[in-house]
Enzyme design. Structure first.
Site, PDB file in Angstrom:
ATOM      1  N   GLU A 433       0.848  -1.189   0.000  1.00  0.00           N
ATOM      2  CA  GLU A 433       0.000   0.000   0.000  1.00  0.00           C
ATOM      3  C   GLU A 433       0.885   1.242   0.000  1.00  0.00           C
ATOM      4  OE1 GLU A 433      -2.062  -0.815   3.634  1.00  0.00           O
ATOM      5  OE2 GLU A 433      -2.788  -2.710   2.823  1.00  0.00           O
ATOM      6  N   LEU A 462      -5.887  -2.153  -0.830  1.00  0.00           N
ATOM      7  CA  LEU A 462      -5.710  -2.137   0.622  1.00  0.00           C
ATOM      8  C   LEU A 462      -6.194  -3.457   1.219  1.00  0.00           C
ATOM      9  CD1 LEU A 462      -6.861   0.907   2.819  1.00  0.00           C
ATOM     10  CD2 LEU A 462      -6.103  -1.298   3.668  1.00  0.00           C
ATOM     11  N   GLU A 464      -4.133  -6.686   3.247  1.00  0.00           N
ATOM     12  CA  GLU A 464      -2.877  -7.350   3.617  1.00  0.00           C
ATOM     13  C   GLU A 464      -2.877  -8.819   3.207  1.00  0.00           C
ATOM     14  OE1 GLU A 464      -4.508  -5.186   5.537  1.00  0.00           O
ATOM     15  OE2 GLU A 464      -3.013  -3.580   5.563  1.00  0.00           O
ATOM     16  N   GLN A 486       1.954  -2.236   5.891  1.00  0.00           N
ATOM     17  CA  GLN A 486       2.195  -0.839   6.272  1.00  0.00           C
ATOM     18  C   GLN A 486       2.549  -0.633   7.754  1.00  0.00           C
ATOM     19  OE1 GLN A 486      -0.792   2.464   5.366  1.00  0.00           O
ATOM     20  NE2 GLN A 486       0.458   2.281   3.544  1.00  0.00           N
ATOM     21  N   TYR A 490      -0.998  -4.294  11.532  1.00  0.00           N
ATOM     22  CA  TYR A 490      -1.847  -4.763  10.433  1.00  0.00           C
ATOM     23  C   TYR A 490      -1.325  -6.051   9.802  1.00  0.00           C
ATOM     24  CZ  TYR A 490      -3.436  -0.092  11.306  1.00  0.00           C
ATOM     25  OH  TYR A 490      -3.869   1.036  11.938  1.00  0.00           O
ATOM     26  N   HIS A 535      -0.137   2.194  15.450  1.00  0.00           N
ATOM     27  CA  HIS A 535       1.064   2.604  14.725  1.00  0.00           C
ATOM     28  C   HIS A 535       2.308   2.431  15.583  1.00  0.00           C
ATOM     29  CE1 HIS A 535      -2.454   4.624  13.001  1.00  0.00           C
ATOM     30  NE2 HIS A 535      -1.896   4.204  11.880  1.00  0.00           N
TER      31      HIS A 535
END
Ligand SMILES: Cc1ncc(C[n+]2csc(CCOP(=O)(O)OP(=O)(O)O)c2C)c(N)n1
Length: 752
Positions: A433, A462, A464, A486, A490, A535
């Site tokens: 992505e 998008l 995975e 990403q 994820y 994140h």
């Protein structure tokens, strides 16, 4: 009602054949079965024979189970019309099969003289070492010469890689990668009617359609073997047709009715996919005889009437009637064929039980994690691009010519290293992505698409699961994929594609199939200004326990470049699946201690410098005397440990050696033990979660069990998800904790 329905179904066929009357006129072998079909009498009889073999294998598996000599009783009984796919596809059309594809397998093997598919199946059922694909590690349909990669038991998990292979066929050819597949090859993926509801299946089908939508080839036949049930749960009537018959970019075909009708429907779909390079969905109507597996008490959830009703739809019975009524065969011929086949298969089953099984751990794990260090090293060093080629790729100045103080960050070094690898290895493809036009969320893949073109560097949709499916499929045909997920959080979204599929392929195919790849994953915590768990995921627990998976975690730019080369070489030489976990917070970090010190910048090490698993980084300011303390760490923890090292020396007079582990699976135990034996006091600085998320528990346990080292301590993150904003520091490892841990350890040592 008896629970053993095998004999009942068998004798129904026998009784029909015993009582049937031959047709008035025999068909010539090359005559078609009917006016509208291309199926000849000869082929129809051949298909029937393959169906009978498949059925006899199912019976034999259950017989052997009775005497505890077999380990697998999921059968193909009732699904045997999948035989037409075995005959209509070529052995150069890669096939990813449903576990009920026995008849298909028998028919496909006919295309390869000398094959012994029935005996091979029995060897699988008894888990013998002599079984040609998995050597007894699992009962799978698989064969290298028949181009059938083994499937796992996870339903639908093979669809993304089948799609990925279809996606990669023409791309590999364009890139000059020598695949053993012809230009017009197509891919087959078969599965059940309950499985098609799985997110993994829907992901693959969606991505296949998406590819067509954006103008890419996707030559794949999805075959839904619809027996109207998933174990005990019925598939609602018309669900499959209503869902898949009207999907854009997916040609739908029902294969039902007489065997010649099934043949023609499948032939049409195969022709369409081969010619148009677009996907088709074949809805193959089947029944399931004898329950889900031998252990399934079907009478608990189906009435006797329902069971008998299904048995009356036995395809063998119907096909026998069709052959006889059309004159393709006589009842006597078919009776003899059935008898002889049963006897042959039962005799083969007895023979299979005498064959050896895998015994030792060494035998079992032999294909799991091949590592030929010398060959990998040779591969890492070649082929080398010429200086002139590199200059052209980099557009003039080489990255190593930019020296301190304009040296590189981790992201900069990775970008240069990816560029160098792509330039010297034409089989490398990089995708994910936002990696293409944007150059990655963190700029790591900046300019790669411009340099190498959209055929080699491309954005995906998008999903995975599909990204890792494309990686596997691409690797099956000789490309060397570098997919990006990403964020670490994820990866878990699609983890089965790595855990159940990619990492297990060499194991279940005895090394005959491989899907080498280097999966780049930006991850770990400590991002400033961009927070929250998703994140800043700081657990590698789900990766560390995957057998055979290599987990590389660089901390600094020069290491990252050298580790990437080692990772790519391992994938290329030994087919390994490598996860390359890049600490996001360090991507653009320049400083080690104070703003502007530039201590985290490095020169770019040009190829062929590389690092392999086991090779750790050692940081010790004064090497003349043994230090007081060994600090083992990685990634962000390494940077913090190096800050601690200086403060321990200047403020507490404590000398330490900091070791960067670099490779977290397998852990570099040999190096760890050697350093621990020298230093004695060991502090593990583990930025991942305390319980099972990191490496501290494994390291301390290993050293303690081995009796190496005198004192152990660790600082680890709290078992928590990472909160947004400044509260993150409350659960992560910080400098002060490392200092406290080190001093406590030193104090104990002083007291000891
Ligand atoms: C991901 C996953 N979930 C659950 C299972 C357990 N399981 C094995 S087969 C099966 C039913 C599959 O039904 P269907 O797709 O219709 O195939 P069939 O067995 O009827 O041919 C289930 C739930 C599994 N193997 N994989």
């Amino acid at each position: 009602m008896t629970f053993d329905r095998v004999a009942i179904v068998e004798s129904a066929l026998d009784a029909y054949l015993d009582g049937a009357s031959p047709a008035a006129r025999a068909l010539a072998p090359d005559a078609p079965l009917g006016a509208a079909t291309t199926l000849t009498a000869r082929k129809a009889v051949e298909l029937f024979e393959d169906q009978v073999i498949s059925r006899a294998l199912d019976v034999a598996a259950r017989e052997l189970k009775r005497s505890d000599r077999s380990f697998y009783t999921i059968s193909s009984a009732g699904h045997e019309n999948n035989v037409v796919l075995g005959a209509l596809l070529r052995i150069t059309d890669p096939a990813f099969l449903h576990y009920r594809s026995g008849a298909l397998m028998m028919a496909r093997a006919r295309q390869l003289p000398g094959s012994t598919p029935a005996f091979d199946t029995l060897l699988g059922v008894v888990a013998s070492r002599d079984e040609p694909i998995a050597q007894g590690r699992h009962k799978v349909w698989g064969s290298r010469p028949l181009w059938i990669p083994p499937q796992t038991s996870t339903i639908a998990s093979h669809l993304p890689k089948a799609m990925g292979l279809a996606f990669s066929l023409s791309r590999a050819r364009r890139l000059g990668v020598a695949a053993d597949l012809p230009r017009d090859a197509i891919v087959l993926a078969s599965f059940g009617d309950a499985s098609v509801n799985h997110a993994t299946a829907l992901a693959a089908i969606n991505t296949a359609r998406y590819a067509v939508h954006i103008g890419l080839p996707m030559p794949i036949v999805f075959v839904c073997e619809d027996n109207e049930t998933g174990i005990s749960v019925p598939t609602p009537e018309r669900w499959i047709a209503d869902t898949f018959a009207r999907m854009e970019h997916l040609r739908y075909a029902v294969a039902d009715g007489e065997i010649d009708e099934v043949w023609d429907a499948v032939a049409g779909a195969v022709r369409y996919v081969r010619g148009s390079r677009k996907p088709a969905f074949v809805h193959l109507r089947t029944v399931r005889l004898w329950g889900h597996a031998g252990s399934d008490a079907e009478h608990v959830y189906r009435s006797p009437g329902e069971i008998a009703g299904v048995e009356a739809r036995d395809p063998l019975l119907r096909n026998a009637r069709r052959l006889i009524e059309t004159g393709a065969a006589s009842p006597v011929e078919l009776r003899a064929l059935v008898e002889v086949t049963r006897e042959r298969v039962l005799a083969a089953a007895e023979e299979a039980t005498l064959r050896p099984r895998l015994r030792s751990a060494a035998e079992v794990t032999e294909p799991l994690a091949p590592f030929h260090a010398e060959r990998v090293a040779a591969r890492a060093g070649s082929p080398l691009s010429t200086d002139a080629d590199r200059r052209e790729t980099f557009g003039g100045e080489l990255p190593e010519e930019q020296r301190l103080p304009t040296a590189r960050t981790l992201a900069g070094c990775l970008n240069a290293a990816l560029t160098d690898e792509m330039a010297r290895r034409p089989e490398l493809v990089l995708f994910g992505e936002d990696v293409g036009r944007k150059g990655g969320v963190y700029n790591v893949t900046h300019d790669l698409q411009r340099r190498f073109g959209g055929g080699r560097v491309f954005d995906t949709l998008l999903d995975e699961t599909s990204i890792l499916g494309i990686a596997q499929g691409a690797a099956h045909v000789g490309l060397l994929p570098i997919p990006e997920i990403q964020y670490l959080a994820y990866l878990h979204n699609a983890l089965d594609q790595l855990r159940g599929e990619a990492a297990s392929l060499q194991f279940f195919s005895s090394g005959q199939f491989r899907n080498p790849m280097v999966v780049r994953v930006p991850g770990l915590a400590y991002q400033k200004g961009f927070g929250g768990h998703f994140h800043n995921d700081n657990s590698i627990g789900a990766l560390r326990d995957i057998p055979g998976l290599v987990l590389a975690v660089p901390a600094r730019g020069d290491d990252a470049a050298r580790m990437l080369r080692g990772a790519v070489a391992m994938a290329a030489e030994d087919g390994r699946v490598v996860v390359f976990l890049e600490p996001i917070a360090l991507y653009h970090e320049k400083d080690l201690e104070a703003d502007g010190d530039g201590g985290w910048l490095t020169d770019y090490p040009p190829p062929p410098a590389f690092l392999l698993p086991g090779e750790v980084g050692v940081y010790q300011t004064d090497a003349s005397a043994p230090p007081d303390l060994l600090i083992l760490s990685y990634a962000n923890g390494l940077r913090l440990s190096l800050q601690a090292q200086r403060r321990l020396a200047s403020e507490h007079g404590l000398a330490s050696r900091v070791v960067d582990l670099r490779w977290l699976n397998p852990l570099p135990f040999e190096a760890i033990r050697a350093h621990a034996a020298e230093v004695g006091s060991v502090l593990v600085v583990d930025e991942c979660r305390r319980t099972g998320g990191g490496v501290a528990d494994a390291i301390v346990a290993d050293l303690a069990e081995a009796g190496i080292g005198r004192r152990f301590g660790s600082v680890r993150a709290i078992d928590s998800f990472i909160p947004l904003g400044t509260a993150a520091a409350a659960v992560l490892v910080g400098l002060s904790q490392i200092l406290d841990g080190a001093l406590a350890l030193a104090g104990q040592r002083a007291r000891g």
